[in-house]
Write a protein that holds these residues in place. Structure first.
Motif, PDB file in Angstrom:
ATOM      1  N   MET A 194     -13.903 -11.123 -55.834  1.00  0.00           N
ATOM      2  CA  MET A 194     -12.798 -11.653 -56.642  1.00  0.00           C
ATOM      3  C   MET A 194     -12.739 -13.169 -56.473  1.00  0.00           C
ATOM      4  O   MET A 194     -12.687 -13.648 -55.334  1.00  0.00           O
ATOM      5  N   ASN A 195     -12.787 -13.913 -57.563  1.00  0.00           N
ATOM      6  CA  ASN A 195     -12.786 -15.359 -57.398  1.00  0.00           C
ATOM      7  C   ASN A 195     -11.377 -15.890 -57.114  1.00  0.00           C
ATOM      8  O   ASN A 195     -10.388 -15.174 -57.222  1.00  0.00           O
ATOM      9  N   SER A 196     -11.297 -17.179 -56.752  1.00  0.00           N
ATOM     10  CA  SER A 196     -10.024 -17.705 -56.252  1.00  0.00           C
ATOM     11  C   SER A 196      -8.973 -17.791 -57.369  1.00  0.00           C
ATOM     12  O   SER A 196      -7.779 -17.674 -57.110  1.00  0.00           O
ATOM     13  N   ASP A 197      -9.404 -17.961 -58.627  1.00  0.00           N
ATOM     14  CA  ASP A 197      -8.453 -17.987 -59.736  1.00  0.00           C
ATOM     15  C   ASP A 197      -7.718 -16.649 -59.866  1.00  0.00           C
ATOM     16  O   ASP A 197      -6.516 -16.592 -60.105  1.00  0.00           O
ATOM     17  N   VAL A 198      -8.505 -15.572 -59.701  1.00  0.00           N
ATOM     18  CA  VAL A 198      -7.913 -14.240 -59.812  1.00  0.00           C
ATOM     19  C   VAL A 198      -6.913 -14.014 -58.682  1.00  0.00           C
ATOM     20  O   VAL A 198      -5.794 -13.549 -58.892  1.00  0.00           O
ATOM     21  N   THR A 199      -7.324 -14.397 -57.458  1.00  0.00           N
ATOM     22  CA  THR A 199      -6.440 -14.238 -56.308  1.00  0.00           C
ATOM     23  C   THR A 199      -5.152 -15.028 -56.521  1.00  0.00           C
ATOM     24  O   THR A 199      -4.058 -14.543 -56.240  1.00  0.00           O
ATOM     25  N   LYS A 200      -5.313 -16.243 -57.058  1.00  0.00           N
ATOM     26  CA  LYS A 200      -4.133 -17.086 -57.326  1.00  0.00           C
ATOM     27  C   LYS A 200      -3.227 -16.416 -58.349  1.00  0.00           C
ATOM     28  O   LYS A 200      -2.013 -16.453 -58.242  1.00  0.00           O
ATOM     29  N   SER A 201      -3.848 -15.795 -59.355  1.00  0.00           N
ATOM     30  CA  SER A 201      -3.013 -15.190 -60.386  1.00  0.00           C
ATOM     31  C   SER A 201      -2.252 -13.995 -59.811  1.00  0.00           C
ATOM     32  O   SER A 201      -1.099 -13.789 -60.147  1.00  0.00           O
ATOM     33  N   PHE A 202      -2.876 -13.228 -58.896  1.00  0.00           N
ATOM     34  CA  PHE A 202      -2.128 -12.134 -58.255  1.00  0.00           C
ATOM     35  C   PHE A 202      -0.935 -12.680 -57.481  1.00  0.00           C
ATOM     36  O   PHE A 202       0.159 -12.147 -57.566  1.00  0.00           O
ATOM     37  N   SER A 203      -1.161 -13.751 -56.717  1.00  0.00           N
ATOM     38  CA  SER A 203      -0.054 -14.243 -55.891  1.00  0.00           C
ATOM     39  C   SER A 203       1.050 -14.851 -56.746  1.00  0.00           C
ATOM     40  O   SER A 203       2.211 -14.809 -56.379  1.00  0.00           O
ATOM     41  N   SER A 204       0.698 -15.384 -57.925  1.00  0.00           N
ATOM     42  CA  SER A 204       1.763 -15.944 -58.763  1.00  0.00           C
ATOM     43  C   SER A 204       2.503 -14.853 -59.550  1.00  0.00           C
ATOM     44  O   SER A 204       3.668 -15.004 -59.879  1.00  0.00           O
ATOM     45  N   LEU A 205       1.824 -13.722 -59.827  1.00  0.00           N
ATOM     46  CA  LEU A 205       2.470 -12.653 -60.606  1.00  0.00           C
ATOM     47  C   LEU A 205       3.260 -11.684 -59.732  1.00  0.00           C
ATOM     48  O   LEU A 205       4.180 -11.012 -60.211  1.00  0.00           O
ATOM     49  N   TYR A 206       2.872 -11.598 -58.450  1.00  0.00           N
ATOM     50  CA  TYR A 206       3.453 -10.565 -57.593  1.00  0.00           C
ATOM     51  C   TYR A 206       4.978 -10.666 -57.418  1.00  0.00           C
ATOM     52  O   TYR A 206       5.666  -9.637 -57.489  1.00  0.00           O
ATOM     53  N   PRO A 207       5.537 -11.872 -57.198  1.00  0.00           N
ATOM     54  CA  PRO A 207       6.997 -11.932 -56.973  1.00  0.00           C
ATOM     55  C   PRO A 207       7.806 -11.297 -58.108  1.00  0.00           C
ATOM     56  O   PRO A 207       8.783 -10.604 -57.862  1.00  0.00           O
ATOM     57  N   ARG A 208       7.358 -11.523 -59.349  1.00  0.00           N
ATOM     58  CA  ARG A 208       8.096 -10.938 -60.478  1.00  0.00           C
ATOM     59  C   ARG A 208       7.952  -9.413 -60.493  1.00  0.00           C
ATOM     60  O   ARG A 208       8.859  -8.695 -60.880  1.00  0.00           O
ATOM     61  N   HIS A 209       6.775  -8.938 -60.100  1.00  0.00           N
ATOM     62  CA  HIS A 209       6.554  -7.489 -59.993  1.00  0.00           C
ATOM     63  C   HIS A 209       7.534  -6.903 -58.978  1.00  0.00           C
ATOM     64  O   HIS A 209       8.200  -5.898 -59.238  1.00  0.00           O
ATOM     65  N   LEU A 210       7.618  -7.564 -57.826  1.00  0.00           N
ATOM     66  CA  LEU A 210       8.487  -7.071 -56.760  1.00  0.00           C
ATOM     67  C   LEU A 210       9.948  -7.089 -57.201  1.00  0.00           C
ATOM     68  O   LEU A 210      10.698  -6.140 -56.924  1.00  0.00           O
ATOM     69  N   SER A 211      10.364  -8.143 -57.910  1.00  0.00           N
ATOM     70  CA  SER A 211      11.783  -8.149 -58.318  1.00  0.00           C
ATOM     71  C   SER A 211      12.050  -7.091 -59.387  1.00  0.00           C
ATOM     72  O   SER A 211      13.121  -6.492 -59.412  1.00  0.00           O
TER      73      SER A 211
END
Ligand SMILES: [Mn+2]
Length: 446
Positions: free
Chosen positions: A1-18
């Motif tokens: 998994m490249n770093s862009d993908v990892t970054k996108s997971f970390s930026s999308l996750y908080p909204r998923h959790l809320s």
């Protein structure tokens, strides 16, 4: 998994959790509980044996965090509080011991490390204010009692959670996209192996090598069928026989890949040297794409299934597999003889994601129509539901025989059926996000 993908997971996750927190708090409030303890599960022992089946984490656990390989963990969700993870960390000289978790999600949890159940009990006791109204979500209800929880998997709560799971957050769609991209690498390698004359078994190995996964890490067992095997809906073997390169050959591959516990579920067919079979693939692909384009909010999934039956009948007529008036062929439901399964299903953490028949958050179920018992989804689609669209057309002799036994043999063109039989059948499957412009995830990678 490249770093862009990892970054996108970390930026999308908080909204998923809320979003999950909102769904969970609303569900708990409606069912008069103020916390729930979600178990990750344990590996199951074979009968009279000390070997385990591969571990499969509870989908309710994986919904909250991408921890798929950690049994004996507990997740405490309390109204208005930060989620708490009791993470199993114990000495184990038989295996590589589990490591402290790392990743984009860790900051959002209070994490306690527990070596055994006694430690879980002890640490859980610091969160005791709500135990009277606590629900357990997990398979082992005896374990719940040991932890002082008497309410296990209450229907009302489960229905609300399952209903919420059908619509995917952008984080979940990113996971499904990444799973599709990984599956694409496997599909390309498998196609090449088939074209090179490899056996089914070698083709399976080529797929696994391309996705770099052990079979037990796959979301489901790959279906790799050559020739007539492609007509067996859940063909379960990998033949070792080398191919006869002087004969035309067909290949059906139904194979996925995982990402953070979410599954891709993709089927393709390939022809080597058969214009007839290639023609069938092309025609089915066109029909399948036309239905993928209808995966929009407000559409009844059962209507798409019926639309697909009409298109399959067109194909049966075009390839002269059936004969007679269209009216009679429709009345006699001849398309079901060749296309006996459902159009598709919800997709997510589970390959056949839960809640396909569920119509509302209190759990009203709409079973499939009597003549279409294998339809796994009867929902009205909403934006960001993810479904598979997987029509098929096969020569299945037991169903053809039943058709003849029912006095409908005159509708079958045995010459064309005999021609298709050694090539089996076709199925084309994609994973589609419901939207005004439906998004087909596999195509994003190609
Ligand atoms: Mn499927």
């Amino acid at each position: 998994m490249n770093s862009d993908v990892t970054k996108s997971f970390s930026s999308l996750y908080p909204r998923h959790l809320s979003r999950l927190t909102e769904i969970a708090e609303k569900a708990m409030h409606a069912e008069q509980c103020d916390s729930m303890l979600i178990h990750s599960g344990v590996p199951k022992l074979h009968f009279l044996d000390d070997y385990h089946s591969p571990f499969k984490a509870s989908p309710h656990f994986v919904w909250w965090l991408p921890v798929t390989q950690s049994p004996h963990c507990y997740l405490l969700i309390q109204t208005g509080q930060k989620p708490v993870l009791f993470y199993h960390l114990a000495d184990d000289f038989w295996h590589v011991p589990p490591q402290p978790p790392q990743g984009f999600w860790c900051d959002y949890f209070d994490i306690h490390f527990c070596a055994d159940l006694a430690q879980v009990k002890q640490k859980l006791s610091h969160y005791q204010s709500t135990t009277a109204h606590r629900a357990w979500i997990g398979e082992d209800t005896e374990l719940a009692k040991e932890l002082g929880i008497n309410t296990s998997n209450p229907d009302g709560l489960m229905h609300r959670l399952h209903y919420g799971r059908a619509v995917k957050s952008p984080y979940e769609i990113a996971c499904l996209t990444q799973a599709n991209i990984l599956a694409l690498a496997g599909h390309r390698a498998a196609e090449q192996a088939f074209m090179d004359g490899k056996s089914e078994f070698e083709t399976q190995l080529a797929y696994l090598a391309a996705v770099q996964l052990d079979p037990v890490e796959m979301p489901y067992r790959n279906i790799i069928g050559f020739g007539s095997h492609s007509a067996v809906l859940h063909y379960q073997h990998y033949d070792n026989k080398p191919q006869n390169m002087h004969q035309p050959q067909s290949f059906l591959i139904d194979a996925g890949a995982p990402c953070h516990g979410y599954a891709a579920d993709i089927t393709r067919c390939h022809s080597r040297g058969s214009p007839f079979y290639q023609g069938l693939i092309d025609a089915m692909t066109k029909a399948q794409l036309s239905v993928c384009a209808m995966v929009k909010p407000g559409v009844n999934f059962a209507d798409l299934h019926h639309q697909m039956h009409s298109l399959v009948l067109d194909l049966l007529l075009e390839f002269k597999l059936v004969q007679g008036s269209r009216d009679e062929l429709v009345t006699r439901r001849i398309s079901s003889v060749f296309f006996p399964h459902g159009l598709g299903h919800l997709l997510g953490i589970q390959v056949h994601d839960i809640g396909g028949w569920q119509q509302d958050e209190v759990g009203t179920m709409l079973l499939p129509p009597k003549n279409h018992p294998f339809l796994r989804c009867t929902k009205i689609l909403e934006k960001d539901m993810v479904v598979t669209i997987e029509p098929g057309l096969y020569v299945i002799d037991s169903l053809l025989q039943k058709c003849r036994d029912n006095g409908l043999g005159h509708l079958l063109n045995n010459t064309a059926i005999d021609q298709l039989r050694p090539l089996g059948g076709v199925r084309i499957e994609d994973n589609v996000v419901a939207a005004q412009q439906p998004i087909s995830l596999f195509n994003l990678g190609s």
